[in-house]
Design a protein around this motif. Structure first.
Motif, PDB file in Angstrom:
ATOM      1  N   MET A 157     -25.406 -32.382  60.626  1.00 51.65           N
ATOM      2  CA  MET A 157     -24.324 -33.371  60.639  1.00 51.65           C
ATOM      3  C   MET A 157     -23.002 -32.738  61.037  1.00 51.65           C
ATOM      4  O   MET A 157     -22.731 -31.587  60.716  1.00 51.65           O
ATOM      5  CB  MET A 157     -24.155 -33.977  59.245  1.00 51.65           C
ATOM      6  CG  MET A 157     -25.366 -34.731  58.764  1.00 51.65           C
ATOM      7  SD  MET A 157     -25.153 -35.333  57.073  1.00 51.65           S
ATOM      8  CE  MET A 157     -24.284 -36.852  57.380  1.00 51.65           C
ATOM      9  N   ASP A 158     -22.157 -33.534  61.718  1.00 44.16           N
ATOM     10  CA  ASP A 158     -20.799 -33.080  62.024  1.00 44.16           C
ATOM     11  C   ASP A 158     -19.952 -33.214  60.768  1.00 44.16           C
ATOM     12  O   ASP A 158     -20.210 -34.074  59.933  1.00 44.16           O
ATOM     13  CB  ASP A 158     -20.172 -33.941  63.119  1.00 44.16           C
ATOM     14  CG  ASP A 158     -20.703 -33.579  64.495  1.00 44.16           C
ATOM     15  OD1 ASP A 158     -21.592 -32.709  64.568  1.00 44.16           O
ATOM     16  OD2 ASP A 158     -20.225 -34.176  65.467  1.00 44.16           O
ATOM     17  N   ALA A 159     -18.904 -32.395  60.691  1.00 41.66           N
ATOM     18  CA  ALA A 159     -18.049 -32.422  59.507  1.00 41.66           C
ATOM     19  C   ALA A 159     -17.069 -33.592  59.528  1.00 41.66           C
ATOM     20  O   ALA A 159     -16.488 -33.946  58.512  1.00 41.66           O
ATOM     21  CB  ALA A 159     -17.269 -31.117  59.411  1.00 41.66           C
ATOM     22  N   ASP A 160     -16.889 -34.221  60.698  1.00 36.93           N
ATOM     23  CA  ASP A 160     -15.803 -35.194  60.833  1.00 36.93           C
ATOM     24  C   ASP A 160     -16.170 -36.628  60.462  1.00 36.93           C
ATOM     25  O   ASP A 160     -15.419 -37.561  60.758  1.00 36.93           O
ATOM     26  CB  ASP A 160     -15.248 -35.148  62.252  1.00 36.93           C
ATOM     27  CG  ASP A 160     -16.324 -35.424  63.293  1.00 36.93           C
ATOM     28  OD1 ASP A 160     -17.424 -35.854  62.908  1.00 36.93           O
ATOM     29  OD2 ASP A 160     -16.064 -35.204  64.482  1.00 36.93           O
ATOM     30  N   LEU A 161     -17.348 -36.809  59.854  1.00 35.08           N
ATOM     31  CA  LEU A 161     -17.830 -38.132  59.436  1.00 35.08           C
ATOM     32  C   LEU A 161     -18.137 -39.062  60.602  1.00 35.08           C
ATOM     33  O   LEU A 161     -18.289 -40.265  60.419  1.00 35.08           O
ATOM     34  CB  LEU A 161     -16.862 -38.812  58.459  1.00 35.08           C
ATOM     35  CG  LEU A 161     -16.858 -38.195  57.054  1.00 35.08           C
ATOM     36  CD1 LEU A 161     -15.786 -38.860  56.192  1.00 35.08           C
ATOM     37  CD2 LEU A 161     -18.218 -38.335  56.386  1.00 35.08           C
ATOM     38  N   GLN A 162     -18.257 -38.499  61.802  1.00 36.64           N
ATOM     39  CA  GLN A 162     -18.707 -39.329  62.925  1.00 36.64           C
ATOM     40  C   GLN A 162     -20.212 -39.564  62.803  1.00 36.64           C
ATOM     41  O   GLN A 162     -20.756 -40.439  63.456  1.00 36.64           O
ATOM     42  CB  GLN A 162     -18.392 -38.654  64.261  1.00 36.64           C
ATOM     43  CG  GLN A 162     -16.962 -38.917  64.705  1.00 36.64           C
ATOM     44  CD  GLN A 162     -16.713 -38.436  66.112  1.00 36.64           C
ATOM     45  OE1 GLN A 162     -16.950 -37.277  66.438  1.00 36.64           O
ATOM     46  NE2 GLN A 162     -16.222 -39.313  66.957  1.00 36.64           N
ATOM     47  N   ASP A 163     -20.856 -38.752  61.986  1.00 36.78           N
ATOM     48  CA  ASP A 163     -22.272 -38.952  61.670  1.00 36.78           C
ATOM     49  C   ASP A 163     -22.321 -39.530  60.265  1.00 36.78           C
ATOM     50  O   ASP A 163     -22.236 -38.804  59.286  1.00 36.78           O
ATOM     51  CB  ASP A 163     -23.017 -37.610  61.695  1.00 36.78           C
ATOM     52  CG  ASP A 163     -22.965 -36.956  63.064  1.00 36.78           C
ATOM     53  OD1 ASP A 163     -22.764 -37.669  64.054  1.00 36.78           O
ATOM     54  OD2 ASP A 163     -23.128 -35.731  63.137  1.00 36.78           O
ATOM     55  N   ALA A 202     -27.361 -39.716  72.712  1.00 38.37           N
ATOM     56  CA  ALA A 202     -28.000 -39.078  71.562  1.00 38.37           C
ATOM     57  C   ALA A 202     -26.991 -38.139  70.905  1.00 38.37           C
ATOM     58  O   ALA A 202     -26.296 -37.401  71.584  1.00 38.37           O
ATOM     59  CB  ALA A 202     -29.218 -38.293  72.008  1.00 38.37           C
ATOM     60  N   ARG A 203     -26.912 -38.184  69.603  1.00 33.77           N
ATOM     61  CA  ARG A 203     -26.014 -37.276  68.905  1.00 33.77           C
ATOM     62  C   ARG A 203     -26.816 -36.122  68.323  1.00 33.77           C
ATOM     63  O   ARG A 203     -28.044 -36.148  68.333  1.00 33.77           O
ATOM     64  CB  ARG A 203     -25.256 -38.033  67.816  1.00 33.77           C
ATOM     65  CG  ARG A 203     -24.329 -39.071  68.414  1.00 33.77           C
ATOM     66  CD  ARG A 203     -23.245 -39.490  67.455  1.00 33.77           C
ATOM     67  NE  ARG A 203     -22.608 -38.382  66.754  1.00 33.77           N
ATOM     68  CZ  ARG A 203     -21.463 -37.813  67.139  1.00 33.77           C
ATOM     69  NH1 ARG A 203     -20.838 -38.231  68.206  1.00 33.77           N
ATOM     70  NH2 ARG A 203     -20.940 -36.841  66.425  1.00 33.77           N
ATOM     71  N   ASP A 204     -26.098 -35.149  67.825  1.00 35.48           N
ATOM     72  CA  ASP A 204     -26.806 -34.031  67.203  1.00 35.48           C
ATOM     73  C   ASP A 204     -27.188 -34.368  65.764  1.00 35.48           C
ATOM     74  O   ASP A 204     -27.774 -33.541  65.070  1.00 35.48           O
ATOM     75  CB  ASP A 204     -25.938 -32.767  67.225  1.00 35.48           C
ATOM     76  CG  ASP A 204     -25.803 -32.210  68.632  1.00 35.48           C
ATOM     77  OD1 ASP A 204     -26.634 -32.570  69.488  1.00 35.48           O
ATOM     78  OD2 ASP A 204     -24.871 -31.422  68.871  1.00 35.48           O
ATOM     79  N   GLU A 224     -14.905 -43.266  64.891  1.00 37.01           N
ATOM     80  CA  GLU A 224     -13.923 -42.236  65.248  1.00 37.01           C
ATOM     81  C   GLU A 224     -13.802 -41.202  64.140  1.00 37.01           C
ATOM     82  O   GLU A 224     -14.096 -41.470  62.980  1.00 37.01           O
ATOM     83  CB  GLU A 224     -12.592 -42.896  65.608  1.00 37.01           C
ATOM     84  CG  GLU A 224     -12.785 -43.737  66.871  1.00 37.01           C
ATOM     85  CD  GLU A 224     -11.488 -44.131  67.556  1.00 37.01           C
ATOM     86  OE1 GLU A 224     -10.503 -43.402  67.419  1.00 37.01           O
ATOM     87  OE2 GLU A 224     -11.490 -45.175  68.225  1.00 37.01           O
ATOM     88  N   ARG A 225     -13.392 -40.015  64.521  1.00 36.74           N
ATOM     89  CA  ARG A 225     -13.173 -38.912  63.621  1.00 36.74           C
ATOM     90  C   ARG A 225     -12.389 -39.272  62.369  1.00 36.74           C
ATOM     91  O   ARG A 225     -11.402 -39.981  62.463  1.00 36.74           O
ATOM     92  CB  ARG A 225     -12.325 -37.887  64.380  1.00 36.74           C
ATOM     93  CG  ARG A 225     -12.973 -36.612  64.555  1.00 36.74           C
ATOM     94  CD  ARG A 225     -12.089 -35.716  65.360  1.00 36.74           C
ATOM     95  NE  ARG A 225     -12.901 -34.572  65.645  1.00 36.74           N
ATOM     96  CZ  ARG A 225     -13.141 -33.639  64.748  1.00 36.74           C
ATOM     97  NH1 ARG A 225     -12.564 -33.668  63.591  1.00 36.74           N
ATOM     98  NH2 ARG A 225     -13.959 -32.657  65.031  1.00 36.74           N
ATOM     99  N   ALA A 226     -12.767 -38.720  61.194  1.00 33.52           N
ATOM    100  CA  ALA A 226     -12.051 -39.014  59.953  1.00 33.52           C
ATOM    101  C   ALA A 226     -10.715 -38.281  59.924  1.00 33.52           C
ATOM    102  O   ALA A 226      -9.716 -38.804  59.454  1.00 33.52           O
ATOM    103  CB  ALA A 226     -12.899 -38.608  58.757  1.00 33.52           C
TER     104      ALA A 226
HETATM  105 MG    MG Z   1     -16.749 -35.392  66.247  1.00 33.54          MG
END
Ligand code: MG
Ligand code: UDP
Length: 317
Positions: free
Chosen positions: A103-109, A165-167, A209-211
């Motif tokens: 997961m990304d840290a920015d809450l985009q996931d 596709a996201r990571d 969008e990014r948190a």
């Molecule tokens: Mg991001």
């Protein structure tokens, strides 16, 4: 202090690559633990692996503070910025869980998707991926280039590289080990994830969008990354050099025969100086192009052959 619960017999490792995410990390952690009750009921415990990819801000300190509260939080700090790909690799290597999620840290996931992702793992899937159905909030020019890139990749690579596709992926240990078995230095995750195969279940969601903080991907970085993808997962550019080589050899032989016949039959002078200059320059250009392509692959091979480590750890908790 949260300690590990002996009653829970399975672990879900949450791998989070972080580069300058001091603001996002606490928000991320707070959101992620909200999903815990669902997993506890299934006998699954969380394990957080934050990989600090050489951040210049207080990311490592923030993670250490979390670790004081929750012993299931782990930190790997790189000695410099090695890139998200290396951070993913390091995180996967440390993950002890039977199930692993990236997961990304920015809450985009969105962590809210975790239970649904798990439900597919539970019903026997090995790999669950997520896709954005739109690219809202992204500069249009970037979306345009991204779409062209995926279109091109579909045509020149056998590996399944999915647009949008996201990571953000959940996988079983089997898949994680398969990914770890790919030890190449030039890592293009989207390609690697496709290459290992397994029957991927795709979940779709709208772009978020990014948190906090800002994206680490400049247009330049994305462009270089797309070249990485093409070179790592397609040899078509190499074949292109071959194609042009053959084409121009045939053309030059044709021109030679044409010139000889014309001189013999009509006594006309063999083509003039301008043509010669054109021919020399043109063939020279094609050769340079081909050499350039070869050089690109060679440089990649060079790095691969050196077997440099994918990352270097500064500190590990
Ligand atoms: Mg991001
Ligand atoms: N990231 C990283 N190393 C880098 C760049 C990014 O570990 O060199 C992490 C970043 O902290 C984030 C994730 O990779 O958790 C995705 O990055 P970002 O949100 O900037 O990408 P975007 O979502 O804009 O594609």
């Amino acid at each position: 202090m949260i300690t590990s619960d002996k009653k829970l017999n399975k672990t879900l490792s949450i791998v989070v690559p972080c580069y300058n995410e001091e603001e996002s990390v606490p928000l991320f952690y707070a959101e992620a633990v909200k999903q815990e009750p669902f997993f506890h009921e299934k006998g699954i415990e969380f394990e957080f692996i934050f990989v600090d990819d050489g951040s210049r801000d207080k990311t490592a300190e923030v993670v250490k503070a979390l670790r004081k509260e929750d012993e299931r939080v782990h930190l790997i700090s790189f000695s410099r910025n090695f890139g998200k790909e290396s951070a993913i690799y390091a995180g996967f290597e440390r993950a002890k869980g039977e199930i692993i999620v990236l997961m990304d840290a920015d809450l985009q996931d969105p962590p809210a998707l975790l239970p649904e992702m798990y439900s597919y793992i539970e019903s026997g899937r090995d790999f669950v991926g997520t896709r954005r159905v739109d690219r809202k909030g992204e500069p249009p020019i970037r979306s345009w280039f991204a779409r062209r890139f995926y279109g091109l990749m579909r045509n020149i690579s056998k590996t399944d590289i999915v647009d949008g596709a996201r990571d953000y992926r959940m996988m079983t240990r089997k898949v994680c080990d398969a990914i770890l078995s790919m030890k190449e230095y030039n890592r293009f995750s989207k390609g690697i994830f496709g290459w290992v195969g397994f029957d991927i279940k795709w979940l779709e969601y709208e772009n978020i969008e990014r948190a906090a903080g800002e994206t680490k991907w400049s247009f330049r970085k994305l462009f270089l990354y797309s070249l990485e993808g093409i070179m790592a997962f397609s040899t078509v550019p190499l074949a292109l050099a071959l194609f042009f080589g053959v084409l121009f050899c045939l053309l030059s032989i044709g021109a030679l025969i044409f010139g000889i016949v014309r001189t013999a039959a009509f006594g006309e002078p063999f083509w003039g100086i301008p043509f010669v200059i054109f021919a020399v320059a043109f063939i020279g250009g094609v050769q340079l192009l081909c050499t350039g392509i070869l050089g690109m692959y060679l440089s990649k091979t060079y790095l691969e052959v050196k077997q440099r480590p994918i990352y270097i750890v500064k500190e590990e908790l």
